[in-house]
Scaffold this motif. Sequence first.
Motif, mmCIF file in Angstrom:
data_model
loop_
_atom_site.group_PDB
_atom_site.id
_atom_site.type_symbol
_atom_site.label_atom_id
_atom_site.label_comp_id
_atom_site.label_asym_id
_atom_site.label_seq_id
_atom_site.Cartn_x
_atom_site.Cartn_y
_atom_site.Cartn_z
ATOM 1 N N CYS A 228 0.595 -0.973 0.106
ATOM 2 C CA CYS A 228 0.106 0.085 0.052
ATOM 3 C C CYS A 228 0.811 1.312 -0.089
ATOM 4 O O CYS A 228 1.906 1.277 0.290
ATOM 5 C CB CYS A 228 -0.873 0.115 1.130
ATOM 6 S SG CYS A 228 -0.121 -0.210 2.692
ATOM 7 N N GLU B 298 -2.115 -7.487 6.703
ATOM 8 C CA GLU B 298 -3.384 -6.789 6.129
ATOM 9 C C GLU B 298 -4.262 -6.395 7.464
ATOM 10 O O GLU B 298 -4.813 -5.173 7.466
ATOM 11 C CB GLU B 298 -4.236 -7.864 5.361
ATOM 12 C CG GLU B 298 -5.490 -7.331 4.830
ATOM 13 C CD GLU B 298 -6.424 -8.414 4.197
ATOM 14 O OE1 GLU B 298 -6.859 -8.237 3.163
ATOM 15 O OE2 GLU B 298 -6.589 -9.530 4.694
ATOM 16 N N ALA C 20 -5.533 -2.541 7.483
ATOM 17 C CA ALA C 20 -6.989 -2.562 6.892
ATOM 18 C C ALA C 20 -7.833 -1.293 7.295
ATOM 19 O O ALA C 20 -8.487 -1.009 6.452
ATOM 20 C CB ALA C 20 -7.601 -3.738 7.572
ATOM 21 N N GLY C 21 -7.494 -0.736 8.464
ATOM 22 C CA GLY C 21 -8.415 0.554 8.852
ATOM 23 C C GLY C 21 -7.896 1.835 7.851
ATOM 24 O O GLY C 21 -8.871 2.223 7.534
ATOM 25 N N ASP C 22 -6.808 1.691 7.881
ATOM 26 C CA ASP C 22 -6.224 2.936 6.801
ATOM 27 C C ASP C 22 -6.821 2.684 5.428
ATOM 28 O O ASP C 22 -7.152 3.780 4.834
ATOM 29 C CB ASP C 22 -4.486 3.053 6.886
ATOM 30 C CG ASP C 22 -4.139 3.335 8.304
ATOM 31 O OD1 ASP C 22 -4.250 4.818 8.177
ATOM 32 O OD2 ASP C 22 -3.695 2.731 9.127
ATOM 33 N N VAL C 23 -6.728 1.517 5.168
ATOM 34 C CA VAL C 23 -7.275 1.269 3.749
ATOM 35 C C VAL C 23 -8.729 1.479 3.519
ATOM 36 O O VAL C 23 -9.354 2.393 2.690
ATOM 37 C CB VAL C 23 -6.913 -0.247 3.116
ATOM 38 C CG1 VAL C 23 -7.681 -0.373 1.788
ATOM 39 C CG2 VAL C 23 -5.458 -0.455 3.031
ATOM 40 N N GLY C 24 -9.298 1.325 4.586
ATOM 41 C CA GLY C 24 -11.049 1.512 4.612
ATOM 42 C C GLY C 24 -11.162 2.962 4.787
ATOM 43 O O GLY C 24 -12.349 3.339 4.196
ATOM 44 N N ALA C 25 -10.461 3.680 5.420
ATOM 45 C CA ALA C 25 -10.671 5.240 5.399
ATOM 46 C C ALA C 25 -10.074 6.039 4.313
ATOM 47 O O ALA C 25 -10.283 7.239 4.402
ATOM 48 C CB ALA C 25 -9.858 5.642 6.912
#
Length: 317
Positions: free
Chosen positions: A187, A262, A266-271
């Motif tokens: 990422c 992951e 995951a929280g940063d990707v979701g945000a």
Amino acid sequence: MTISPFDDSLSSEVDNPELIPALDLNALARFAAVVELGGFSPAARALGVPRQSLHRSIAQLEQVTGVRLLDRGARQVRPTDAGRRLFGHAATILREARDAHASLRAARGRPRGRLRLTAPHLFAEQFLIPLIEEFLTTWPEVQIDADFTVAHSDLIRDDYDLAIRLGDRPTHGRYVVMLGSVATVCCVAPAYLAAAPPLADPQALSRHSVLAYGPHRVRHTWRFERAGETVEVDLAPRLRADSARLVLAACRAGLGVARLPEFLCAGDVGAGSLVPVWVDWQIPRTPIWVLYSSRSDKNPTLHAFLDRLKAHLLARM
């Protein structure tokens, strides 16, 4: 994924009571390892059995069930729709078998005394801390001495009862058991994407700032797979740290491309503060290993801890 024309028959045939005695539990365990690790070779290494033996076990399962369970590509093995359903059954059966084994161990000896363990920081924070609290509450006669580090300690020399490792199968330790695997994602921050050269494919990494999580003096080669194609890129990271949270913070700040567990990002990707790259390429999952020595094999405290750890990981991964 190619679906076998025979897949639709699995649920009715597996539910047939006459078939149940014919299903070999060892074959089911081997099938589960092949599916989980994505191939015969890694499963053979993990289980410590010849690759040909795994092929025979899966062929026997396919003969018994009457359906194709695996699509065998040149470089990757994937379960068919029928294979995925059987994998669900196999996981349940193996979990019940482990629970039965745990109950027999509990009858053999009550956990007590000191347990010394070592594990990587990030794994410990995510999975071990709540488990250790629960274990100490359940067994008041147990003491735990835990060191969290990515450094690879020697079990005997450093007097550890067990060690947890992520990555390649450990080559030392009398007993080595795979506990599961962790998904990994590449990422970047949107700001980095806007200013950096195009990230057309994994080969482009050589022209980018790379942020690497891992121990000191380890070769950083990132591997990617897609439709039977494999790409390995050797890297010279701009930042290398044994703290995944430091690498995550640097990635958020737009300092480069990071490859991280992951569950951590995951929280940063979701945000939207981080963006996954090359979603059409697969990154091999990172195996989780536990190793212990023959000295610890008869230790009821160690085995009780391992049983709880396996159940804990199964519920959370």
